[in-house]
Scaffold this motif. Sequence first.
Motif, PDB file in Angstrom:
ATOM      1  N   ASN A  57      -1.370  -6.442   8.709  1.00 26.32           N
ATOM      2  CA  ASN A  57      -0.135  -6.781   8.006  1.00 26.32           C
ATOM      3  C   ASN A  57      -0.244  -6.528   6.507  1.00 26.32           C
ATOM      4  OD1 ASN A  57       1.439  -7.609  10.228  1.00 26.32           O
ATOM      5  ND2 ASN A  57       0.452  -9.612  10.257  1.00 26.32           N
ATOM      6  N   ILE A  58      -1.392  -6.885   5.927  1.00 25.24           N
ATOM      7  CA  ILE A  58      -1.605  -6.646   4.494  1.00 25.24           C
ATOM      8  C   ILE A  58      -1.577  -5.155   4.199  1.00 25.24           C
ATOM      9  CG2 ILE A  58      -3.298  -6.804   2.614  1.00 25.24           C
ATOM     10  CD1 ILE A  58      -4.237  -9.470   3.961  1.00 25.24           C
ATOM     11  N   LEU A  59      -2.317  -4.374   4.990  1.00 21.51           N
ATOM     12  CA  LEU A  59      -2.385  -2.929   4.746  1.00 21.51           C
ATOM     13  C   LEU A  59      -1.055  -2.241   5.043  1.00 21.51           C
ATOM     14  CD1 LEU A  59      -5.972  -2.174   6.079  1.00 21.51           C
ATOM     15  CD2 LEU A  59      -5.165  -1.983   3.714  1.00 21.51           C
ATOM     16  N   TYR A  60      -0.304  -2.769   6.006  1.00 16.71           N
ATOM     17  CA  TYR A  60       1.025  -2.214   6.269  1.00 16.71           C
ATOM     18  C   TYR A  60       1.899  -2.319   5.023  1.00 16.71           C
ATOM     19  CZ  TYR A  60       5.795  -1.841   8.017  1.00 16.71           C
ATOM     20  OH  TYR A  60       7.116  -1.491   8.182  1.00 16.71           O
ATOM     21  N   ARG A  61       1.887  -3.484   4.388  1.00 18.06           N
ATOM     22  CA  ARG A  61       2.691  -3.679   3.185  1.00 18.06           C
ATOM     23  C   ARG A  61       2.185  -2.820   2.032  1.00 18.06           C
ATOM     24  NH1 ARG A  61       7.580  -5.242   4.547  1.00 18.06           N
ATOM     25  NH2 ARG A  61       7.514  -6.964   6.026  1.00 18.06           N
ATOM     26  N   LEU A  62       0.878  -2.694   1.909  1.00 17.28           N
ATOM     27  CA  LEU A  62       0.320  -1.862   0.842  1.00 17.28           C
ATOM     28  C   LEU A  62       0.669  -0.387   1.055  1.00 17.28           C
ATOM     29  CD1 LEU A  62      -3.214  -3.445   0.296  1.00 17.28           C
ATOM     30  CD2 LEU A  62      -1.152  -3.735  -1.094  1.00 17.28           C
ATOM     31  N   ARG A  63       0.601   0.056   2.300  1.00 21.67           N
ATOM     32  CA  ARG A  63       0.944   1.457   2.583  1.00 21.67           C
ATOM     33  C   ARG A  63       2.430   1.711   2.371  1.00 21.67           C
ATOM     34  NH1 ARG A  63      -2.969   0.862   7.612  1.00 21.67           N
ATOM     35  NH2 ARG A  63      -4.892   1.698   6.683  1.00 21.67           N
ATOM     36  N   ALA A  64       3.255   0.723   2.698  1.00 23.64           N
ATOM     37  CA  ALA A  64       4.691   0.862   2.429  1.00 23.64           C
ATOM     38  C   ALA A  64       4.933   0.950   0.933  1.00 23.64           C
ATOM     39  CB  ALA A  64       5.455  -0.324   3.022  1.00 23.64           C
ATOM     40  N   THR A  65       4.182   0.173   0.161  1.00 27.05           N
ATOM     41  CA  THR A  65       4.279   0.233  -1.301  1.00 27.05           C
ATOM     42  C   THR A  65       3.899   1.622  -1.801  1.00 27.05           C
ATOM     43  OG1 THR A  65       3.693  -2.114  -1.458  1.00 27.05           O
ATOM     44  CG2 THR A  65       3.456  -0.794  -3.450  1.00 27.05           C
ATOM     45  N   ARG A  66       2.801   2.147  -1.274  1.00 26.45           N
ATOM     46  CA  ARG A  66       2.340   3.479  -1.685  1.00 26.45           C
ATOM     47  C   ARG A  66       3.383   4.540  -1.328  1.00 26.45           C
ATOM     48  NH1 ARG A  66      -0.048   7.601   1.113  1.00 26.45           N
ATOM     49  NH2 ARG A  66      -1.271   9.082  -0.137  1.00 26.45           N
ATOM     50  N   LEU A  67       3.967   4.431  -0.148  1.00 27.67           N
ATOM     51  CA  LEU A  67       4.986   5.393   0.283  1.00 27.67           C
ATOM     52  C   LEU A  67       6.173   5.392  -0.677  1.00 27.67           C
ATOM     53  CD1 LEU A  67       6.242   7.368   2.324  1.00 27.67           C
ATOM     54  CD2 LEU A  67       7.085   5.370   3.591  1.00 27.67           C
ATOM     55  N   HIS A  68       6.661   4.207  -1.023  1.00 30.75           N
ATOM     56  CA  HIS A  68       7.800   4.110  -1.926  1.00 30.75           C
ATOM     57  C   HIS A  68       7.446   4.649  -3.312  1.00 30.75           C
ATOM     58  CE1 HIS A  68       9.552   1.572   1.193  1.00 30.75           C
ATOM     59  NE2 HIS A  68      10.691   1.660   0.552  1.00 30.75           N
ATOM     60  N   ILE A  69       6.235   4.367  -3.764  1.00 31.74           N
ATOM     61  CA  ILE A  69       5.800   4.880  -5.068  1.00 31.74           C
ATOM     62  C   ILE A  69       5.724   6.399  -5.042  1.00 31.74           C
ATOM     63  CG2 ILE A  69       3.816   5.015  -6.640  1.00 31.74           C
ATOM     64  CD1 ILE A  69       3.353   2.043  -6.142  1.00 31.74           C
ATOM     65  N   ASN A  70       5.193   6.944  -3.955  1.00 27.71           N
ATOM     66  CA  ASN A  70       5.083   8.398  -3.841  1.00 27.71           C
ATOM     67  C   ASN A  70       6.466   9.058  -3.873  1.00 27.71           C
ATOM     68  OD1 ASN A  70       3.456  10.771  -3.465  1.00 27.71           O
ATOM     69  ND2 ASN A  70       4.131  10.833  -1.338  1.00 27.71           N
ATOM     70  N   ILE A  71       7.405   8.480  -3.132  1.00 27.57           N
ATOM     71  CA  ILE A  71       8.769   9.008  -3.128  1.00 27.57           C
ATOM     72  C   ILE A  71       9.376   8.919  -4.523  1.00 27.57           C
ATOM     73  CG2 ILE A  71      11.118   8.622  -2.260  1.00 27.57           C
ATOM     74  CD1 ILE A  71       9.813   7.589   0.341  1.00 27.57           C
ATOM     75  N   LEU A  72       9.188   7.782  -5.168  1.00 26.66           N
ATOM     76  CA  LEU A  72       9.796   7.542  -6.466  1.00 26.66           C
ATOM     77  C   LEU A  72       9.235   8.486  -7.532  1.00 26.66           C
ATOM     78  CD1 LEU A  72      10.386   3.911  -7.783  1.00 26.66           C
ATOM     79  CD2 LEU A  72      10.498   5.947  -9.203  1.00 26.66           C
ATOM     80  N   VAL A  73       7.907   8.629  -7.556  1.00 25.93           N
ATOM     81  CA  VAL A  73       7.286   9.487  -8.570  1.00 25.93           C
ATOM     82  C   VAL A  73       7.654  10.951  -8.348  1.00 25.93           C
ATOM     83  CG1 VAL A  73       5.075  10.298  -9.493  1.00 25.93           C
ATOM     84  CG2 VAL A  73       5.397   7.873  -9.007  1.00 25.93           C
ATOM     85  N   ASN A  74       7.686  11.387  -7.100  1.00 26.91           N
ATOM     86  CA  ASN A  74       8.096  12.766  -6.822  1.00 26.91           C
ATOM     87  C   ASN A  74       9.562  12.998  -7.212  1.00 26.91           C
ATOM     88  OD1 ASN A  74       5.794  14.171  -5.746  1.00 26.91           O
ATOM     89  ND2 ASN A  74       5.919  12.856  -3.947  1.00 26.91           N
ATOM     90  N   LEU A  75      10.386  11.983  -7.019  1.00 28.99           N
ATOM     91  CA  LEU A  75      11.784  12.076  -7.429  1.00 28.99           C
ATOM     92  C   LEU A  75      11.876  12.218  -8.953  1.00 28.99           C
ATOM     93  CD1 LEU A  75      14.627   9.861  -6.040  1.00 28.99           C
ATOM     94  CD2 LEU A  75      14.457  10.281  -8.480  1.00 28.99           C
ATOM     95  N   LEU A  76      11.080  11.423  -9.671  1.00 30.00           N
ATOM     96  CA  LEU A  76      11.055  11.505 -11.131  1.00 30.00           C
ATOM     97  C   LEU A  76      10.567  12.867 -11.601  1.00 30.00           C
ATOM     98  CD1 LEU A  76       9.616   7.960 -11.871  1.00 30.00           C
ATOM     99  CD2 LEU A  76      11.811   8.811 -12.693  1.00 30.00           C
ATOM    100  N   ASN A  77       9.536  13.384 -10.933  1.00 28.24           N
ATOM    101  CA  ASN A  77       8.950  14.663 -11.337  1.00 28.24           C
ATOM    102  C   ASN A  77       9.895  15.846 -11.117  1.00 28.24           C
ATOM    103  OD1 ASN A  77       6.632  13.374 -12.132  1.00 28.24           O
ATOM    104  ND2 ASN A  77       5.478  13.866 -10.277  1.00 28.24           N
ATOM    105  N   SER A  78      10.788  15.720 -10.142  1.00 31.01           N
ATOM    106  CA  SER A  78      11.711  16.822  -9.838  1.00 31.01           C
ATOM    107  C   SER A  78      13.051  16.687 -10.562  1.00 31.01           C
ATOM    108  CB  SER A  78      11.964  16.894  -8.326  1.00 31.01           C
ATOM    109  OG  SER A  78      12.632  15.731  -7.874  1.00 31.01           O
ATOM    110  N   LEU A  79      13.244  15.567 -11.248  1.00 32.38           N
ATOM    111  CA  LEU A  79      14.561  15.273 -11.818  1.00 32.38           C
ATOM    112  C   LEU A  79      14.982  16.285 -12.888  1.00 32.38           C
ATOM    113  CD1 LEU A  79      16.995  13.443 -11.945  1.00 32.38           C
ATOM    114  CD2 LEU A  79      15.751  11.942 -13.516  1.00 32.38           C
TER     115      LEU A  79
END
Length: 290
Positions: A57-79
């Motif tokens: 459960n802990i790692l699931y939440r951490l991986r979800a956090t990483r996924l959202h960060i990855n999406i967000l940073v890639n969105l910023l980089n392509s903006l």
Amino acid sequence: MRENRPYKNIVDLKLEMKNVLNDFQIIDNNMIAIGMDYKHYLDSSFNDIKIYEFRDNILYRLRATRLHINILVNLLNSLDQELTEIYSKKDGQITMQIHFENRKSDISSLFDSVIFHIVSAFDYVSNLVGFLCIKNQKKIKWTQFAKSVRDQKNELSQTNFSELIDNLDRTFIGRLYDHRSYLIHIGNDNGKSSLSIELIKGKVETKILSSSTFNKNFSELRELGKDNDLSISFILFWLLNKTTESIIDIQFGLKEYMEKNKKNEIPFMFMKGPNNEVLPVSTNYWSRKK
């Protein structure tokens, strides 16, 4: 947003993500070690499936956090490229402004999701502590956990990790809970942003900063923000690194707790050290961040 201030941003996304995955592996290994140590020090007949459920459960939440960060940073980089392409088209300036505002809304939404996943991860961490340290305790939320270590009538206040939890709550985790409540009860929290156009080349450049409302919750960010503009990307990885560091510190607090409260005089399984001393089989699993 003041001109000519240093701009703190992520330089190497791949390296940052690699470091994050290394931290996740440390947390995973430490959870295996916690299950081993519970058997070694407290109960040789213990079934460690429940601990591994907490780990998952802990790692699931951490991986979800990483996924959202990855999406967000890639969105910023392509903006910038997105906006430059829109600007080059007929009536592009108006369309570009609309797209920019929509993207800022997307970024704000993803940032909020990161906060919610991190807070949830710490609820599972506190559930783990309750399971290991309190008799008949099934679930304990982080906020309840933090209050318990400050309550002199509560058994958790007498543990070796009570000061650690109190400090983490006051300086980091409790501040995340406060910000989450702010988001729920007040609304979204947008940072400052700027958009500039190099007219000759038609090139668009943007900067989106973390909000001062968020930054002021943390002394480290307040200090950095005095002389620097802090990008959303910088803040996201700061958050994730503080999160993994805090979880690992708590894991080592549990390690010390089990060592100090051992009930098994002769463990079912053990290793022999260089001087024939009895060592737990978890010895090679425990590690901290490099």
